[in-house]
Each structure stands twice: as structure tokens, then as C-alpha cells.
Enzyme design. Sequence first.
Site, PDB file in Angstrom:
ATOM      1  N   CYS A   1       0.809  -1.223   0.000  1.00 27.27           N
ATOM      2  CA  CYS A   1       0.000   0.000   0.000  1.00 27.27           C
ATOM      3  C   CYS A   1       0.841   1.272   0.000  1.00 27.27           C
ATOM      4  O   CYS A   1       0.340   2.348  -0.331  1.00 27.27           O
ATOM      5  CB  CYS A   1      -0.957  -0.001   1.184  1.00 27.27           C
TER       6      CYS A   1
ATOM      7  N   HIS B   1      -3.260   7.383   2.168  1.00 24.52           N
ATOM      8  CA  HIS B   1      -3.645   6.073   1.628  1.00 24.52           C
ATOM      9  C   HIS B   1      -5.023   5.727   2.194  1.00 24.52           C
ATOM     10  O   HIS B   1      -5.298   5.953   3.370  1.00 24.52           O
ATOM     11  CB  HIS B   1      -2.615   5.010   2.042  1.00 24.52           C
TER      12      HIS B   1
ATOM     13  N   ASN C   1     -10.062  -0.130  -0.430  1.00 21.61           N
ATOM     14  CA  ASN C   1      -8.596  -0.022  -0.372  1.00 21.61           C
ATOM     15  C   ASN C   1      -8.036  -0.559  -1.692  1.00 21.61           C
ATOM     16  O   ASN C   1      -8.092  -1.761  -1.943  1.00 21.61           O
ATOM     17  CB  ASN C   1      -8.087  -0.825   0.823  1.00 21.61           C
TER      18      ASN C   1
HETATM   19  N1  ACO Z   1     -18.506  -8.707   8.537  1.00 22.62           N
HETATM   20  C1  ACO Z   1     -19.022  -8.983   9.741  1.00 22.62           C
HETATM   21  N2  ACO Z   1     -18.249  -9.317  10.813  1.00 22.62           N
HETATM   22  C2  ACO Z   1     -16.930  -9.370  10.631  1.00 22.62           C
HETATM   23  C3  ACO Z   1     -16.335  -9.091   9.396  1.00 22.62           C
HETATM   24  C4  ACO Z   1     -17.187  -8.749   8.315  1.00 22.62           C
HETATM   25  N3  ACO Z   1     -16.721  -8.448   7.099  1.00 22.62           N
HETATM   26  N4  ACO Z   1     -14.998  -9.194   9.534  1.00 22.62           N
HETATM   27  C5  ACO Z   1     -14.754  -9.526  10.807  1.00 22.62           C
HETATM   28  N5  ACO Z   1     -15.930  -9.640  11.483  1.00 22.62           N
HETATM   29  C6  ACO Z   1     -16.119  -9.985  12.879  1.00 22.62           C
HETATM   30  C7  ACO Z   1     -14.961 -10.750  13.466  1.00 22.62           C
HETATM   31  O1  ACO Z   1     -15.071 -12.116  13.147  1.00 22.62           O
HETATM   32  C8  ACO Z   1     -15.134 -10.457  14.929  1.00 22.62           C
HETATM   33  O2  ACO Z   1     -16.114 -11.299  15.424  1.00 22.62           O
HETATM   34  P1  ACO Z   1     -15.951 -11.978  16.896  1.00 22.62           P
HETATM   35  O3  ACO Z   1     -15.901 -10.818  17.836  1.00 22.62           O
HETATM   36  O4  ACO Z   1     -17.161 -12.833  17.007  1.00 22.62           O
HETATM   37  O5  ACO Z   1     -14.661 -12.748  16.827  1.00 22.62           O
HETATM   38  C9  ACO Z   1     -15.662  -9.031  14.962  1.00 22.62           C
HETATM   39  O6  ACO Z   1     -16.187  -8.775  13.641  1.00 22.62           O
HETATM   40  C10 ACO Z   1     -14.609  -7.997  15.282  1.00 22.62           C
HETATM   41  O7  ACO Z   1     -13.436  -8.231  14.500  1.00 22.62           O
HETATM   42  P2  ACO Z   1     -12.175  -7.341  14.605  1.00 22.62           P
HETATM   43  O8  ACO Z   1     -11.132  -7.870  13.659  1.00 22.62           O
HETATM   44  O9  ACO Z   1     -11.787  -7.128  16.015  1.00 22.62           O
HETATM   45  O10 ACO Z   1     -12.753  -5.962  14.028  1.00 22.62           O
HETATM   46  P3  ACO Z   1     -12.058  -4.560  13.977  1.00 22.62           P
HETATM   47  O11 ACO Z   1     -12.899  -3.566  14.650  1.00 22.62           O
HETATM   48  O12 ACO Z   1     -10.599  -4.648  14.326  1.00 22.62           O
HETATM   49  O13 ACO Z   1     -12.166  -4.236  12.423  1.00 22.62           O
HETATM   50  C11 ACO Z   1     -10.768  -4.204  10.494  1.00 22.62           C
HETATM   51  C12 ACO Z   1     -11.530  -5.059  11.477  1.00 22.62           C
HETATM   52  C13 ACO Z   1     -11.764  -3.345   9.734  1.00 22.62           C
HETATM   53  C14 ACO Z   1     -10.062  -5.137   9.514  1.00 22.62           C
HETATM   54  C15 ACO Z   1      -9.765  -3.337  11.245  1.00 22.62           C
HETATM   55  O14 ACO Z   1      -9.005  -4.096  12.121  1.00 22.62           O
HETATM   56  C16 ACO Z   1      -8.863  -2.600  10.319  1.00 22.62           C
HETATM   57  O15 ACO Z   1      -9.280  -1.753   9.565  1.00 22.62           O
HETATM   58  N6  ACO Z   1      -7.548  -2.878  10.375  1.00 22.62           N
HETATM   59  C17 ACO Z   1      -6.606  -2.255   9.491  1.00 22.62           C
HETATM   60  C18 ACO Z   1      -6.651  -2.974   8.207  1.00 22.62           C
HETATM   61  C19 ACO Z   1      -5.986  -2.235   7.124  1.00 22.62           C
HETATM   62  O16 ACO Z   1      -5.998  -1.038   7.065  1.00 22.62           O
HETATM   63  N7  ACO Z   1      -5.389  -2.991   6.226  1.00 22.62           N
HETATM   64  C20 ACO Z   1      -4.808  -2.481   5.079  1.00 22.62           C
HETATM   65  C21 ACO Z   1      -3.424  -2.046   5.307  1.00 22.62           C
HETATM   66  S1  ACO Z   1      -2.777  -1.484   3.847  1.00 22.62           S
HETATM   67  C22 ACO Z   1      -2.082  -2.768   2.948  1.00 22.62           C
HETATM   68  O17 ACO Z   1      -0.894  -2.878   2.918  1.00 22.62           O
HETATM   69  C23 ACO Z   1      -2.922  -3.734   2.175  1.00 22.62           C
END
Ligand code: ACO
Length: 323
Positions: free
Chosen positions: A113, A250, A280
Site C-alpha cells: 500500500c 492512503h 482499499n
Molecule cells: N462482517 C461482519 N463481521 C466481521 C467481518 C465482516 N466483514 N470481519 C470480521 N468480522 C467480525 C470478526 O469475526 C469479529 O467477530 P468476533 O468478535 O465474534 O470474533 C468481529 O467482527 C470484530 O473483528 P475485529 O477484527 O476485532 O474488528 P475490527 O474492529 O478490528 O475491524 C478491520 C476489522 C476493519 C479489519 C480493522 O481491524 C482494520 O481496519 N484494520 C486495518 C486494516 C488495514 O488497514 N489494512 C490495510 C493495510 S494497507 C495494505 O498494505 C494492504
Amino acid sequence: MIRSVVRGFGAHLPDRIMKNSDLEGVVETSDEWIVQRTGIRQRHIAGEGETTASLGEMAARQALERANMTPADIDLIICATSTPDNTFPATAVNIQNRLGMHHGAAFDLQAVCSGFIFAVTTADSYIKSGLAKRVLVIGAETFSRILDWNDRTTCVLFGDGAGAIVLEAAEGEGTTADRGVLTAHLRSDGAHRDKLYVDGGPSTTGTVGHLRMQGREVFKHAVGMITDVIEAAYAATGIGSEDIDWFVPHQANRRIIDASARKLGIDDSKVVVTVDHHGNTSAASIPLALAEAASDGRIKQGDLVLLEAMGGGFTWGSVLLRW
Ligand code: ACO
């Protein structure tokens, strides 16, 4: 002093739009969950026949047209991508050929990214050293092709697209009033490699693999890393958040963008956000956002524009430029 000045910009998105509601039929998820956690409402997905090179070519053609240049004027193409058409040759070489360009050089750059930030910094170094005069810098991706469409924690986050800019050498005074790239700061730390990676590759599995991510771990590091490289840009130039006209981060997640802007004291009205309609798009997200804000008249010549990214590796970096 030689500066690398933006002469043109372009963007291209696949026609097919996938809304959050379309994903509800693919994995167990909901529009409400995706919007609340990420700010994403829809993303574009490459169709049959569309590849990273074809998207990149379209963005490049637009950037050249806006720069009032033809491929004959370009001496280097750098394509930032983690989803190349083939393991080799480079997607940049495919784009070069599609543009009918058979001189100069073309290569890919892979920093996930942060790829566009790394590519602009590389182009700026070529220009400043006199190795190149006009560089086409492209960020192009088809992340939809490396997603595990059974994994709801990743497949809802990404989209496809391409953006491009043309950078040209120009004489500047060596002050922050100059147009062009004013400062750039790159970082990486492979200790974080397992937090965001693709579980395949030519030399390990012999397959392409799928994207894997520990989302919470990425989130935990993102804001600190982003503010680190922006503070480095401020320290190098004496510029501060109050001087910035446009913050073009980004586009990974609305919450990361908002938290970074808040921590740096950058007003909401100066933040360019496209994650809601692009998702993204990895290395393509910054040039896509630049193209959107420049074509609708927000970013104008002379504006101070701050770019940053953080991604797989981890890699992270910032570029401060005057448009
Ligand atoms: N729909 C519904 N529920 C979901 C989904 C979904 N798509 N995805 C995860 N959940 C659930 C999980 O299973 C979890 O359930 P549980 O509590 O029963 O175990 C719950 O939602 C919470 O999951 P978390 O992973 O704790 O959710 P979080 O609030 O951290 O959000 C997210 C997840 C959006 C991925 C967040 O962590 C994030 O944005 N992280 C950064 C990711 C990012 O920016 N990545 C790109 C980097 S750039 C690159 O190089 C590609």
C-alpha cells in the site's frame, strides 16, 4: 535546485461496482458492519480482460494527455503494484508496450500500500540526479484477484483501480515555495511481515496465494507509523499541519484516516477521502484520490499537498509536494 513537478494526473476504475449489499451474498457480513468499521460502501472490481496493466495504461494515457505530452516525451515508467499481470516481465514493461513506447526504461516497484509513495520518491531521486527528466509514475492494482472470497475479514476491504502522475524536472529556488516534491521519507520493518502478507509466491509455494491480514495488529501500528513520517516531513521543511492545503492519505480505512488527521491536527475539511467509494486499492489509492481532488477543482496549482501511506511489510512513508 532541480524539483520534480506534477504535470498531469489520471485515473481509471473498472466499470463493475460491487456494493456492500452485494457482499452480503458472498460472506456472512452486513453493509452496517462494513460501513461502521471501515467507511467503505462500494468498490470497483476488474472484469474479464481487465488486468493491472490495462487499468494502468488507461490512467497513464489520461495523465499524459493532461500533461500535454506523448509517450515519446517520457524517459522512465515506474509502476507500483503488488498484483502484477505476471511474475515477470514487469507490469511497467507491459504498460510501456501498450503505450507504444520502445525507448527509455520501465520497472515495477513493490511496497504494497505504500508503493505509490515509494515510487514517487524513487522518481524524484532519478529526476534530482539527472538520470531522468520526465517520469510516468503509476499505481495500479487488481487486489480482487488475490483475495480469499471466503474470508470476510479481508475480502470486504479491497478494490481494483489505477492512478498515474507525470513528474517533470523543473528549476526551483530550493525553498518550500517551489512547486514539486519538497521532501520524502520512507521506512520499512520486516519484523511485521506476518501481520499482512500473501501466502504464496514463486519461490515458496509456486502459486500466487491469497492475502492474509491480522487487521487489529495493522490498525494498532498504523497511526503511529503515519504520524512518524509526517512529523519527519515537517521537521525537514519547517512546514506544519496548519500550512497544509490538502491531506491525501492512503485509503485503507476511514477510522485510520480520521485518527491520523486528528492526531496531527489537520482539519477534516482538508482531508481527501475516497475509501467510501473505492475501498482499499493499495498502491492505486493515493493517485486515484489525487486525480479525483484535482479534477473536481479542490487541488489547485500551488497548493501544498501531503501524501502518506502504510502497508504490508510493514512499509510506510510520506511525500510533501507543492502541486
Ligand atoms: N462482517 C461482519 N463481521 C466481521 C467481518 C465482516 N466483514 N470481519 C470480521 N468480522 C467480525 C470478526 O469475526 C469479529 O467477530 P468476533 O468478535 O465474534 O470474533 C468481529 O467482527 C470484530 O473483528 P475485529 O477484527 O476485532 O474488528 P475490527 O474492529 O478490528 O475491524 C478491520 C476489522 C476493519 C479489519 C480493522 O481491524 C482494520 O481496519 N484494520 C486495518 C486494516 C488495514 O488497514 N489494512 C490495510 C493495510 S494497507 C495494505 O498494505 C494492504
